[in-house]
Design an enzyme around this catalytic site. Structure first.
Site, PDB file in Angstrom:
ATOM      1  N   ARG A 156       0.686  -1.333  -0.012  1.00  0.00           N
ATOM      2  CA  ARG A 156      -0.013  -0.069  -0.071  1.00  0.00           C
ATOM      3  C   ARG A 156       0.842   1.069   0.055  1.00  0.00           C
ATOM      4  O   ARG A 156       0.192   2.356   0.246  1.00  0.00           O
ATOM      5  CB  ARG A 156      -1.080   0.084   1.194  1.00  0.00           C
ATOM      6  CG  ARG A 156      -1.830  -1.097   0.982  1.00  0.00           C
ATOM      7  CD  ARG A 156      -3.118  -0.949   1.902  1.00  0.00           C
ATOM      8  NE  ARG A 156      -3.826  -2.241   1.780  1.00  0.00           N
ATOM      9  CZ  ARG A 156      -3.423  -3.305   2.533  1.00  0.00           C
ATOM     10  NH1 ARG A 156      -2.292  -3.233   3.486  1.00  0.00           N
ATOM     11  NH2 ARG A 156      -3.902  -4.536   2.364  1.00  0.00           N
ATOM     12  N   THR A 274      -3.577  -6.743  14.460  1.00  0.00           N
ATOM     13  CA  THR A 274      -2.624  -6.388  13.742  1.00  0.00           C
ATOM     14  C   THR A 274      -2.655  -5.020  13.100  1.00  0.00           C
ATOM     15  O   THR A 274      -3.743  -4.517  12.934  1.00  0.00           O
ATOM     16  CB  THR A 274      -2.143  -7.313  12.573  1.00  0.00           C
ATOM     17  OG1 THR A 274      -3.485  -7.742  11.914  1.00  0.00           O
ATOM     18  CG2 THR A 274      -1.781  -8.567  13.114  1.00  0.00           C
ATOM     19  N   ASP A 339     -14.838  -9.702  12.476  1.00  0.00           N
ATOM     20  CA  ASP A 339     -13.699  -9.282  11.692  1.00  0.00           C
ATOM     21  C   ASP A 339     -14.059  -7.677  11.384  1.00  0.00           C
ATOM     22  O   ASP A 339     -13.570  -7.056  10.257  1.00  0.00           O
ATOM     23  CB  ASP A 339     -13.670  -9.903  10.105  1.00  0.00           C
ATOM     24  CG  ASP A 339     -12.571  -9.721   9.457  1.00  0.00           C
ATOM     25  OD1 ASP A 339     -11.435  -9.398   9.867  1.00  0.00           O
ATOM     26  OD2 ASP A 339     -12.524  -9.722   8.087  1.00  0.00           O
ATOM     27  N   LYS A 366     -15.079  -0.425   9.500  1.00  0.00           N
ATOM     28  CA  LYS A 366     -15.908  -1.666   8.681  1.00  0.00           C
ATOM     29  C   LYS A 366     -17.404  -1.794   9.349  1.00  0.00           C
ATOM     30  O   LYS A 366     -18.072  -2.098   8.366  1.00  0.00           O
ATOM     31  CB  LYS A 366     -15.150  -2.723   8.961  1.00  0.00           C
ATOM     32  CG  LYS A 366     -14.166  -3.323   7.619  1.00  0.00           C
ATOM     33  CD  LYS A 366     -13.604  -4.475   8.356  1.00  0.00           C
ATOM     34  CE  LYS A 366     -12.589  -5.579   7.234  1.00  0.00           C
ATOM     35  NZ  LYS A 366     -12.392  -6.738   7.616  1.00  0.00           N
ATOM     36  N   ASN A 428     -13.883  -0.700   3.775  1.00  0.00           N
ATOM     37  CA  ASN A 428     -12.647  -1.319   4.187  1.00  0.00           C
ATOM     38  C   ASN A 428     -11.401  -0.432   4.250  1.00  0.00           C
ATOM     39  O   ASN A 428     -11.443   0.582   4.385  1.00  0.00           O
ATOM     40  CB  ASN A 428     -12.740  -2.565   2.919  1.00  0.00           C
ATOM     41  CG  ASN A 428     -11.821  -3.852   3.715  1.00  0.00           C
ATOM     42  OD1 ASN A 428     -10.651  -3.734   4.171  1.00  0.00           O
ATOM     43  ND2 ASN A 428     -12.376  -4.855   3.650  1.00  0.00           N
TER      44      ASN A 428
HETATM   45 CA    CA Z   1      -9.449  -8.841   9.292  1.00  0.00          CA
END
Ligand code: CA
Length: 711
Positions: A156, A274, A339, A366, A428
């Site tokens: 990225r 993370t 998630d 998200k 996202n």
């Molecule tokens: Ca994830």
């Protein structure tokens, strides 16, 4: 304009801005900017603290991922504007000849040179006037490590400092490259290869420290952020985002506090959280900001059996940039099990809210909520949904916690539960942008859902996917036993007022997984689309005023710069990311390029390459229906994430229905069991799956190939 004039122009601007602002930052600019400019004459990417702190004084440069440390992705340039954008044409295009896996980076431009990372952690330096390649750097990523990468072999972006360009690699190195020659200066391995870490995010450089995180919270990792000396690569500090085994002692008070919110033996599987996307920084407060990812495993009842918030999963964290010392956190999703990574870019600005000047941090999660936090304290100021959500009914601002709906926690519900937004999120990682001119945030949003159910056969595994839930198409039933319809609706570019927390305009797109955003002082908002176009809208109204084919699906964010008095808008194109692993974009081939546009540009893209024609020629069906069914379930668990669920891959990784190994059992087993293709990134599953299991997968893929052929 002479070269001397060009060099002096940013200094003059910086001085003018300093005189206007009268702020401390401005005064620093006036004293340090000339020294920085002198440095610029010495060589490429001669960027120091003064230049980065006062990046707004150099509107022609784009010196970090979000242009300035505030991460706003706003260009003050307005040569290209809503009145003349009709004259915008392609200035140049650069073919990324060795690219296969798509592009997610925002290019950086310093003093007329563009630095851009491409897939497989490679880096290019290009002449920003012409697109001509100056150098190309290939870190030669260890192919055998690719099997641990969850979501595409992408990168990225880079960071720059004192004549060097920094990139994190998929196999965990942080590398400093000489900005002039493209040769490696130093390389540091940032993680041990005993757990499934990876790096796809961009580093940031703050006062001579390169700061980088990592990914892998779908595997078995413990998240952390590390600062390295930009000159030597030596580690200066590290901050873990979840606690380790208490028996080993805690690294700091923050970890001791965090450990009280976990139970069981979470450290065995890492815990996750993370920091895999990007960073922002406030020079005045000296605070580094970032979001953390989901917990590992996804299901909270597996990773922390007695519940708890599981700090610092799905949180925004502020650290002292010098020491890495914890300053504050705000957990956006306590005890996340959906998630809901806090992976989106963090934007810093000052807003007047209820008549009060506030230093804020903006974040579009998200989970469908837009967060306005006080960035000095981390206290929420306002939290409102920008998308359809069914997992909560809103947030309590006094506690900062969401009010969960009855069925939100699926881990003890005993049947599949549909959550909106899904694991792909309402927004996202694709960066949003903020325009101080319009006061609006521009968010690439999407309508998603995911049906969660516990995996009764789940066992933790080393290095690889460890989410603890079923990852296959499921039907969710409501409390009356009726199937729940997934939410419908197009993805949209949403203009959002962060003060009123209300939408101002929205533009709908044809398909999901659209690109990040650039806003400019020319009243422009720029976005690449999954359908394969670069589109420009009026920032105030959302009216589409320009569009051009990109010849590829686009997920990366555009940027803007000026060289020789000419403004450019540039973007890396190439369909990429999780969406691209499972489906094609609106363009039948995937062309990887950097495109740059300017007023009156006359460059033309070559004709679209023809889409490859492949004949599906599978062997005859094999195995009993029970074998095919068993193969289906094992396929979803082990293969679907990369090769496409239901055995239909996107354009980036092999579609197994076409595999020549399908009809050759020994070849199939040599690949899937013994790792014959491990150098290409294909995993070896012999330690976990028997030959019968692997042959059942083969029978399932053969059946899918025959289904497709017979259609
Ligand atoms: Ca994830």
């Amino acid at each position: 304009m002479t070269r001397l004039h060009r060099l002096l122009l940013p200094v003059t601007l910086a001085l003018a801005l300093a005189a206007c602002s009268g702020e401390q930052g401005g005064q620093q600019s006036s004293s340090n900017a000339p020294a920085d400019q002198a440095a610029a004459q010495k060589g490429p990417a001669m960027v120091g603290a003064a230049r980065l702190d006062n990046a707004d004084g150099e509107p022609g440069n784009w010196m970090s991922g979000g242009r300035t440390y505030s991460g706003q992705r706003f260009s003050p340039l307005k040569q290209i504007n809503a009145d003349n954008v009709g004259d915008l044409g392609l200035a140049w295009h650069y073919d990324i000849a060795d690219a296969k896996y798509g592009q997610e980076a925002t290019p950086i431009v310093v003093d007329g040179v563009m630095y851009v990372s491409t897939d497989m952690s490679r880096v290019r330096a290009l002449d920003a006037r012409t697109g001509k390649e100056i150098w190309s750097f290939d870190p030669e990523v260890d192919g055998s490590w690719l099997q641990h990468v969850c979501c595409g072999f992408v990168n990225r972006g880079v960071a720059v400092w004192n004549g060097k360009v920094y990139v994190g690699t998929l196999d965990g190195r942080l590398i400093a490259i000489d900005a002039g020659t493209g040769k490696q200066v130093w390389s540091t391995q940032t993680f041990e290869k005993t757990r499934g870490y990876t790096i796809t995010g961009a580093p940031i450089v703050v006062k001579g420290k390169v700061i980088i995180g990592n990914g892998g919270a779908e595997n078995d990792v413990r998240g952390y952020v590390t600062a390295y000396d930009a000159e030597t690569g030596k580690q200066i500090w590290r901050f873990y985002t979840v606690p380790g085994n208490p028996a080993d002692g805690f690294e700091n008070k923050a970890m001791e506090m965090a450990a009280k919110t976990w139970s069981g033996e979470w450290w065995k599987n890492g815990g996750g959280a993370t920091v895999w996307s990007s960073f922002s920084y406030d020079p005045e407060l000296n605070l580094l900001y970032f979001g953390t990812g989901n917990g590992s495993e996804w299901a909270r009842s597996v990773r922390s059996p007695k519940g708890g918030d599981n700090l610092f999963v799905s949180s925004i964290i502020a650290l002292d940039a010098d020491t890495g010392e914890y300053k504050w956190h705000y957990q956006e999703v306590p005890g996340d099990e959906w998630d809901f990574d806090s992976c989106q870019n963090v934007i810093l600005t000052d807003l007047t809210i209820d008549g009060q000047a506030r230093k804020v941090l903006l974040h579009a999660q998200k989970n469908g909520y837009f967060f306005v936090l006080d960035r000095e304290t981390g206290k929420p100021i306002s939290i409102e949904p920008f998308a359809n959500v069914n997992w909560s009914t809103g947030y309590d601002l006094t506690t900062g916690r969401p009010n969960l709906t009855k069925n939100a926690r699926y881990d003890d519900r005993g049947k599949p539960t549909m959550i909106i937004p899904g694991a792909s999120g309402a927004h996202n990682w694709h960066p949003m942008a903020y325009s101080p001119d319009t006061g609006l945030v521009y968010i690439p949003t999407q309508v998603t859902s995911f049906t969660f159910a516990m995996d009764p056969r789940y066992k933790p595994k080393k290095l690889t996917s460890n989410i603890g839930i079923l990852f296959e198409p499921l039907t969710a039933l409501d409390d009356n036993g009726k199937p729940v319809d997934p939410p419908k609706g197009p993805p949209a570019l949403l203009a959002w007022n962060p003060v009123t927390q209300k939408p101002v305009w929205r533009v709908e797109h044809a398909s999901t997984n659209n690109g990040g955003i650039l806003a400019t002082a020319g009243n422009l908002v720029v976005e690449g689309t999954a359908a394969g176009n670069i589109e420009i809208y009026r920032a105030d109204t959302g009216e589409m005023i320009w569009s051009s084919p990109a010849q590829s699906g686009v997920v990366a964010a555009p940027m803007s710069y000026e060289v020789d008095g000419e403004q450019y808008i540039a973007i890396a194109v190439g369909w990429a990311g999780t969406g691209a692993l499972g489906s094609a974009s609106g363009v039948p081939v995937n062309v990887n390029r950097v495109l740059a546009f300017r007023l009156g540009g006359t460059d033309k893209l070559p004709p679209m390459p023809a889409a490859p024609v492949r004949e599906l020629n599978p062997p005859a069906r094999t195995g009993t229906p029970e074998t095919v069914e068993a193969g289906y379930h094992t396929y979803q668990r082990y293969c679907g994430g990369c090769h496409g669920f239901s055995a239909k891959a996107g354009p980036l990784l092999p579609d197994l229905r076409y595999s020549s190994a399908l009809g050759d059992e020994s070849l199939w087993l040599s690949i899937t069991s013994d790792g014959a293709l491990s150098a290409n990134g294909m995993g070896a599953f012999g330690a976990e799956l028997s030959h019968d299991d692997l042959n059942a997968i083969r029978a399932y893929v053969i059946s899918r190939a025959n289904d497709a052929k017979e259609q």
